[in-house]
Design an enzyme around this catalytic site. Sequence first.
Site, PDB file in Angstrom:
ATOM      1  N   HIS A 196     -14.446   4.684   6.344  1.00 41.38           N
ATOM      2  CA  HIS A 196     -13.396   3.674   6.554  1.00 41.38           C
ATOM      3  C   HIS A 196     -12.036   4.204   6.127  1.00 41.38           C
ATOM      4  CE1 HIS A 196     -13.324   2.154   2.261  1.00 41.38           C
ATOM      5  NE2 HIS A 196     -14.596   2.511   2.280  1.00 41.38           N
TER       6      HIS A 196
ATOM      7  N   ASP B  27      -9.453   2.002   5.741  1.00 37.49           N
ATOM      8  CA  ASP B  27      -8.732   0.963   4.993  1.00 37.49           C
ATOM      9  C   ASP B  27      -8.999   1.121   3.497  1.00 37.49           C
ATOM     10  OD1 ASP B  27     -11.455   0.071   5.335  1.00 37.49           O
ATOM     11  OD2 ASP B  27     -10.846  -1.979   4.856  1.00 37.49           O
TER      12      ASP B  27
ATOM     13  N   GLU C 195     -13.650  -2.247   6.230  1.00 38.09           N
ATOM     14  CA  GLU C 195     -14.775  -2.195   5.301  1.00 38.09           C
ATOM     15  C   GLU C 195     -14.469  -2.982   4.036  1.00 38.09           C
ATOM     16  OE1 GLU C 195     -17.729  -1.093   2.405  1.00 38.09           O
ATOM     17  OE2 GLU C 195     -15.570  -0.826   2.195  1.00 38.09           O
ATOM     18  N   GLU C 196     -13.241  -2.835   3.534  1.00 36.50           N
ATOM     19  CA  GLU C 196     -12.900  -3.477   2.257  1.00 36.50           C
ATOM     20  C   GLU C 196     -12.714  -4.988   2.375  1.00 36.50           C
ATOM     21  OE1 GLU C 196     -13.510  -1.916  -0.225  1.00 36.50           O
ATOM     22  OE2 GLU C 196     -12.792   0.163  -0.210  1.00 36.50           O
TER      23      GLU C 196
HETATM   24  N1  BES Z   1     -17.497   2.599  -1.003  1.00 36.23           N
HETATM   25  C1  BES Z   1     -17.713   1.271  -1.452  1.00 36.23           C
HETATM   26  C2  BES Z   1     -19.171   0.950  -1.670  1.00 36.23           C
HETATM   27  C3  BES Z   1     -19.831   1.733  -2.772  1.00 36.23           C
HETATM   28  C4  BES Z   1     -19.317   1.711  -4.045  1.00 36.23           C
HETATM   29  C5  BES Z   1     -20.978   2.434  -2.502  1.00 36.23           C
HETATM   30  C6  BES Z   1     -19.930   2.431  -5.045  1.00 36.23           C
HETATM   31  C7  BES Z   1     -21.592   3.136  -3.491  1.00 36.23           C
HETATM   32  C8  BES Z   1     -21.063   3.146  -4.766  1.00 36.23           C
HETATM   33  C9  BES Z   1     -17.132   0.304  -0.441  1.00 36.23           C
HETATM   34  O1  BES Z   1     -15.861   0.697   0.012  1.00 36.23           O
HETATM   35  C10 BES Z   1     -16.954  -1.034  -1.088  1.00 36.23           C
HETATM   36  O2  BES Z   1     -16.151  -1.153  -1.964  1.00 36.23           O
HETATM   37  N2  BES Z   1     -17.679  -2.031  -0.619  1.00 36.23           N
HETATM   38  C11 BES Z   1     -17.464  -3.379  -1.014  1.00 36.23           C
HETATM   39  C12 BES Z   1     -18.012  -4.229   0.082  1.00 36.23           C
HETATM   40  C13 BES Z   1     -17.365  -5.544   0.270  1.00 36.23           C
HETATM   41  C14 BES Z   1     -15.872  -5.545   0.290  1.00 36.23           C
HETATM   42  C15 BES Z   1     -17.940  -6.231   1.483  1.00 36.23           C
HETATM   43  C16 BES Z   1     -18.174  -3.665  -2.328  1.00 36.23           C
HETATM   44  O3  BES Z   1     -19.195  -3.051  -2.641  1.00 36.23           O
HETATM   45  O4  BES Z   1     -17.663  -4.519  -3.059  1.00 36.23           O
HETATM   46 MN    MN Z   2     -15.796   2.665   0.487  1.00 37.97          MN
HETATM   47 MN    MN Z   3     -14.396   0.066  -1.559  1.00 38.71          MN
END
Ligand code: BES
Ligand code: MN
Ligand code: MN
Length: 456
Positions: free
Chosen positions: A86, A88, A153-154
């Site tokens: 992503h 963003d 994604e965020e």
């Molecule tokens: N990259 C992260 C997810 C992540 C964090 C995977 C740490 C593995 C380890 C992703 O960008 C993220 O922050 N996802 C959000 C999803 C939400 C906004 C729908 C999350 O996990 O809060």
């Molecule tokens: Mn991420």
């Molecule tokens: Mn994130």
Amino acid sequence: MDRVIDFINLHRDRYIEELKTYLAIPSVSALPAHAADVRRCAEWTSGELARIGMQNVRLIETPGNPVVYADWLGAPGKPTILFYGHYDVQPVDPIDKWVSPPFEGTVRDGEIYARGAADDKGQVFMHFKAIEAHLSQTGSLPCNIKLFIEGEEEVGSTHLDDFVRTHKTELAADVVVISDSTMFDRGVPSICYGLRGLAYFQLDLTGTASDLHSGSFGGAVANPAYVLGQVISQFKDRGGRIKIPGFYDDVRDLRSEERAQWKQLPFSETRYRKDLGAPRLFGESGYTTLERTWARPTVEINGLLSGFTGEGAKTVIPAVAMAKISMRLVPDQDPDKIAAQFEAYLAKIVPKTVQYKLTRMHGGKPWMTDFDNRYVQAAARSIERGFGKVPVFTREGGSIPVVSTFQQELGVPSVLFGVGLPDENAHAPNEKLDLGNFHNGVIASAYLYQEIGGLA
Ligand code: BES
Ligand code: MN
Ligand code: MN
């Protein structure tokens, strides 16, 4: 491969300058004020992909932010990678806690500081550089690659499930590769085989038509701030177990081999506690910290708002109180089913002295996979070449909503090879990325395409 790796080593410093340009675009998807920056970032991403020699580069419109697509399919008979990431980023607040400006990539002590450095622009860019090295040195890639970089994604990848469903043929591949997670620790590269899901809500309580003088009316009506405290105190018991009826119905038990494997990982609860600055750790009793964050669900309060919060004192009964509440889910919990259980629980526990409204915000399914497939093994060999160490296998507490959609709709394995570190401040002030891990990650990615090409 030697020429490809030599090229990467030679261009190490240039990569950092280019990454700074990418990081300078404030592509904050959560804030409407940054809509133009988000689009500019999509355009920068596609421009870079065209420049390094990817083909069919285009922005594909969605009802939200555009998806960047590009491919290189010049290796018939070889496997096809679908790479997802992503462009963003998260908002930067609190801005006054940043040591250097969030959209000026700044190198200090071998780390580059900027919003998006680790999550996810730095990790996406690492693959761009690996592709560039192959294409510039050999004129081709060792396997076919489709790149799919989204801009929401965020904010929960709201439009992506539909997008994947309606573009199945275009996205068809043999394996999904994602670099949007962390390594287990500094010097401990890892492959992630599980993510938690998410169900996010806003709860609004209303007590009276207006704020009230707390002397004249205090004692005569329920205070929504107080009621909110009472309500959220009933989400978990003292042992950290969630009290919503049915909540654990679909939770898959931790396998005993998994528990045993995690006990072998180099993890110190004391160091973890100290790094976090917490007086004590807290979580569901009967589970270790890794088990609690990787394999057990949780309910968290992400924000609270009510009444007078300025300096000084004001005697008031607030008319309203609000909480942002999210739940991390594990296989095989379903966000829709959990939302229905939560609604039913609130109907039971919110007293009749206030009115309430529950709004559902974003969600995503948990994901877990077997890791005994040849793509994961190929990734393990590549990581060993890039980092000089065999990776460990981990799950993660974070969520990437589209990963379970890929599994369901495309039916192919995903390989999560992340090079961020747990202390790199993703979503927080002073986000950073270790430049040594970035460099090793470019090398590992270059080997990954080679290894996957060899699986034909
Ligand atoms: N990259 C992260 C997810 C992540 C964090 C995977 C740490 C593995 C380890 C992703 O960008 C993220 O922050 N996802 C959000 C999803 C939400 C906004 C729908 C999350 O996990 O809060
Ligand atoms: Mn991420
Ligand atoms: Mn994130």
